[in-house]
Design an enzyme around this catalytic site. Structure first.
Site, PDB file in Angstrom:
ATOM      1  N   SER A 142       0.864  -1.182   0.000  1.00  0.00           N
ATOM      2  CA  SER A 142       0.000   0.000   0.000  1.00  0.00           C
ATOM      3  C   SER A 142       0.893   1.221   0.000  1.00  0.00           C
ATOM      4  O   SER A 142       2.069   1.152   0.382  1.00  0.00           O
ATOM      5  CB  SER A 142      -0.877   0.010   1.261  1.00  0.00           C
ATOM      6  N   TYR A 155      -2.204  -1.621  10.527  1.00  0.00           N
ATOM      7  CA  TYR A 155      -2.200  -1.679   9.062  1.00  0.00           C
ATOM      8  C   TYR A 155      -0.891  -1.124   8.506  1.00  0.00           C
ATOM      9  O   TYR A 155      -0.234  -1.740   7.663  1.00  0.00           O
ATOM     10  CB  TYR A 155      -3.389  -0.890   8.519  1.00  0.00           C
TER      11      TYR A 155
END
Length: 260
Positions: A142, A155
């Site tokens: 990401s 995350y």
């Protein structure tokens, strides 16, 4: 064996984790179109099985927080596909909580699914992926593997870790013809992101369009959410024989987010 420099995927076998929705499903479908045999891995839920069946994908049920499920998933994938050439570590979820209030069991689960599981799956798949000399591991990281945002501690920690794992594994795999790369998308229009947009629109008292433009895309040069097919197109190239010289790469598909 397909010669270096070509783009043919014909006859190759791929396993995509988190492959029944969003980015994972788009990658699985693209690999199918490319001529691969494709299995998708997800939790054992009726809707996941239904999606896989609808799209003609082989479904493998696994809980990636469990080490034994990771091992069994690779064994099953090799059995049903007749081998394994491409592993896409895509599965994940997102949880928003301040550090002070973040549940410890949620932290453990998120790190397991998004960092430990890619390591374990890669480890168990390694002998199969190196067999053809054209093996590929693609880790879907990401833009948050590079930068941080508040309320996403687990995350962001996992995605930073995935980039480190990608680079290390690439160095270990090079002489075996196995490449390991990471794709780092910005915000992608998935069901998860659509839910986040609706939640923020409600809590901020603004429209969904304003959330996209003024919150999610504010740091980006291109003010438009990515589509899962955009990520799938990049994965298709990274998985191809033409990408034989690309390894340890962190490929930003981030709308110019990190250009600043």
């Amino acid at each position: 064996m397909t010669s270096e420099g070509t783009t043919s995927h014909e006859g190759r076998a791929a396993l995509v984790t988190g492959g029944t929705s969003g980015i994972g499903l788009a990658i699985a479908q693209r690999f199918q179109q490319d001529g691969m045999r494709v299995a998708v891995l997800d939790l054992d839920r009726p809707q996941s099985r239904e999606v896989a069946e609808t799209h003609g994908l082989i479904f493998i049920a696994a809980d990636l927080t469990r080490r034994e499920d990771c091992r069994a998933a690779i064994t099953k994938a090799v059995q049903v596909l007749g081998g394994l050439d491409v592993l896409v570590n895509n599965a994940g979820f997102q949880h928003i909580d301040p550090v002070a209030d973040f549940p410890e069991d949620t932290w453990d689960a998120m790190i397991h699914v998004m960092l430990t599981a890619p390591f374990l799956l890669s480890k168990y798949a390694w002998p199969y992926l190196t067999r053809s000399g054209q093996g590929r591991i693609i880790n879907v990281a990401s833009i948050h593997g590079h930068v941080a945002s508040p309320f996403k501690s687990a995350y962001i920690s996992a995605k930073h870790g995935v980039i480190g794992f990608t680079r290390t594994a690439a160095l270990e795999a090079g002489e075996q013809g196995l490449t390991v790369n990471a794709i780092c998308p910005g915000y992608v229009r998935t069901p998860l992101v659509e839910g986040q947009i609706a939640d923020q629109a409600r809590t901020r008292g603004i429209s969904a369009e304003e959330v996209e433009q003024k919150v999610m895309l504010e740091p980006a040069a291109i003010k438009r959410l990515l589509d899962p097919a955009d990520v799938a197109a990049l994965a298709s190239y990274v998985a191809s024989p033409a990408a034989w010289g690309m390894t340890g790469a962190v490929l930003d598909l981030d709308l110019g987010w990190t250009a600043r």
